[in-house]
Design a protein around this motif. Structure first.
Motif, mmCIF file in Angstrom:
data_model
loop_
_atom_site.group_PDB
_atom_site.id
_atom_site.type_symbol
_atom_site.label_atom_id
_atom_site.label_comp_id
_atom_site.label_asym_id
_atom_site.label_seq_id
_atom_site.Cartn_x
_atom_site.Cartn_y
_atom_site.Cartn_z
ATOM 1 N N CYS A 61 0.850 -1.187 0.000
ATOM 2 C CA CYS A 61 0.000 0.000 0.000
ATOM 3 C C CYS A 61 0.888 1.240 0.000
ATOM 4 N N LYS A 62 0.574 2.195 -0.875
ATOM 5 C CA LYS A 62 1.387 3.411 -0.963
ATOM 6 C C LYS A 62 1.139 4.361 0.197
ATOM 7 N N VAL A 63 0.034 4.188 0.926
ATOM 8 C CA VAL A 63 -0.278 5.084 2.032
ATOM 9 C C VAL A 63 0.257 4.541 3.356
ATOM 10 N N CYS A 64 -0.161 3.323 3.743
ATOM 11 C CA CYS A 64 0.244 2.789 5.056
ATOM 12 C C CYS A 64 1.370 1.761 4.952
ATOM 13 N N GLU A 65 1.774 1.414 3.745
ATOM 14 C CA GLU A 65 2.868 0.485 3.455
ATOM 15 C C GLU A 65 2.618 -0.944 3.927
ATOM 16 N N ARG A 66 1.372 -1.279 4.175
ATOM 17 C CA ARG A 66 1.044 -2.669 4.527
ATOM 18 C C ARG A 66 1.181 -3.533 3.282
ATOM 19 N N GLU A 67 1.712 -4.742 3.440
ATOM 20 C CA GLU A 67 1.891 -5.646 2.311
ATOM 21 C C GLU A 67 0.730 -6.610 2.203
ATOM 22 N N GLY A 68 0.394 -6.952 0.969
ATOM 23 C CA GLY A 68 -0.631 -7.938 0.693
ATOM 24 C C GLY A 68 -0.216 -8.750 -0.520
ATOM 25 N N THR A 69 -0.896 -9.853 -0.774
ATOM 26 C CA THR A 69 -0.568 -10.695 -1.916
ATOM 27 C C THR A 69 -1.817 -11.021 -2.724
ATOM 28 N N VAL A 70 -1.578 -11.308 -3.999
ATOM 29 C CA VAL A 70 -2.621 -11.759 -4.906
ATOM 30 C C VAL A 70 -2.149 -13.075 -5.505
ATOM 31 N N THR A 71 -2.947 -14.110 -5.364
ATOM 32 C CA THR A 71 -2.602 -15.425 -5.898
ATOM 33 C C THR A 71 -3.796 -15.984 -6.653
ATOM 34 N N MET A 72 -3.552 -16.506 -7.841
ATOM 35 C CA MET A 72 -4.605 -17.154 -8.635
ATOM 36 C C MET A 72 -4.445 -18.660 -8.496
ATOM 37 N N PHE A 73 -5.568 -19.377 -8.385
ATOM 38 C CA PHE A 73 -5.547 -20.829 -8.228
ATOM 39 C C PHE A 73 -6.284 -21.493 -9.380
ATOM 40 N N PRO A 74 -5.623 -22.332 -10.171
ATOM 41 C CA PRO A 74 -6.320 -23.046 -11.242
ATOM 42 C C PRO A 74 -7.274 -24.084 -10.663
ATOM 43 N N GLY A 75 -8.295 -24.401 -11.444
ATOM 44 C CA GLY A 75 -9.244 -25.430 -11.038
ATOM 45 C C GLY A 75 -10.364 -24.935 -10.150
ATOM 46 N N LYS A 76 -10.401 -23.655 -9.848
ATOM 47 C CA LYS A 76 -11.440 -23.114 -8.971
ATOM 48 C C LYS A 76 -12.574 -22.446 -9.745
ATOM 49 N N GLY A 77 -12.328 -22.088 -11.008
ATOM 50 C CA GLY A 77 -13.334 -21.364 -11.780
ATOM 51 C C GLY A 77 -14.293 -22.275 -12.508
ATOM 52 N N LYS A 78 -15.426 -21.704 -12.897
ATOM 53 C CA LYS A 78 -16.371 -22.416 -13.743
ATOM 54 C C LYS A 78 -17.102 -21.385 -14.587
ATOM 55 N N PRO A 79 -17.535 -21.779 -15.802
ATOM 56 C CA PRO A 79 -18.234 -20.843 -16.674
ATOM 57 C C PRO A 79 -19.558 -20.397 -16.063
ATOM 58 N N LEU A 80 -19.984 -19.195 -16.404
ATOM 59 C CA LEU A 80 -21.315 -18.718 -16.041
ATOM 60 C C LEU A 80 -22.271 -19.233 -17.105
ATOM 61 N N THR A 81 -23.144 -20.149 -16.737
ATOM 62 C CA THR A 81 -24.077 -20.738 -17.701
ATOM 63 C C THR A 81 -25.403 -19.992 -17.669
ATOM 64 N N ALA A 82 -26.207 -20.178 -18.717
ATOM 65 C CA ALA A 82 -27.523 -19.558 -18.781
ATOM 66 C C ALA A 82 -28.381 -20.010 -17.603
ATOM 67 N N GLU A 83 -28.275 -21.285 -17.235
ATOM 68 C CA GLU A 83 -29.063 -21.823 -16.121
ATOM 69 C C GLU A 83 -28.721 -21.121 -14.803
ATOM 70 N N ILE A 84 -27.445 -20.960 -14.532
ATOM 71 C CA ILE A 84 -27.011 -20.277 -13.309
ATOM 72 C C ILE A 84 -27.438 -18.814 -13.343
ATOM 73 N N SER A 85 -27.304 -18.168 -14.494
ATOM 74 C CA SER A 85 -27.672 -16.766 -14.649
ATOM 75 C C SER A 85 -29.174 -16.562 -14.409
ATOM 76 N N GLU A 86 -29.998 -17.461 -14.949
ATOM 77 C CA GLU A 86 -31.455 -17.345 -14.786
ATOM 78 C C GLU A 86 -31.884 -17.491 -13.332
ATOM 79 N N LYS A 87 -31.125 -18.245 -12.567
ATOM 80 C CA LYS A 87 -31.438 -18.422 -11.144
ATOM 81 C C LYS A 87 -30.936 -17.250 -10.296
ATOM 82 N N GLY A 88 -30.215 -16.310 -10.932
ATOM 83 C CA GLY A 88 -29.685 -15.162 -10.205
ATOM 84 C C GLY A 88 -28.493 -15.503 -9.351
ATOM 85 N N ARG A 89 -27.802 -16.587 -9.686
ATOM 86 C CA ARG A 89 -26.632 -17.021 -8.934
ATOM 87 C C ARG A 89 -25.361 -16.586 -9.656
ATOM 88 N N TYR A 90 -24.217 -16.889 -9.057
ATOM 89 C CA TYR A 90 -22.927 -16.526 -9.646
ATOM 90 C C TYR A 90 -22.341 -17.685 -10.384
#
Length: 90
Positions: A61-90
């Protein structure tokens, strides 16, 4: 502490919403503006992350200088399908 990114959309004439190479495409780049969990400062520029990076990206952080990390994990994602979208889910 970890966070998940959830995407929702109204899919019209689409059945499957995902990056071109699929949700586990190692070359697809995501852009995020990050918010410091300590002082609440939001980054001016977006941080680029992708699945092909070899470990967590450390950010300070440029203000308080606290450190954080960003990590991506394969195998956790899934496509947004029409069925999921119609139910109002993610």
């Amino acid at each position: 502490m970890g966070y998940y990114l959830y995407v929702t959309a109204d899919l019209e004439n689409l059945t499957n919403f995902q990056p071109n190479g699929g949700v586990d495409d190692p070359n697809f780049t995501y852009y995020f503006k990050l918010k410091c969990g300590n002082c609440g400062t939001v980054t001016e520029k977006a941080t680029c992350v992708s699945l092909n990076e070899t470990g967590p990206q450390s950010k300070k952080c440029k203000v308080c200088e606290r450190e954080g990390t960003v990590t991506m994990f394969p195998g956790k994602g899934k496509p947004l399908t029409a069925e999921i979208s119609e139910k109002g889910r993610y």
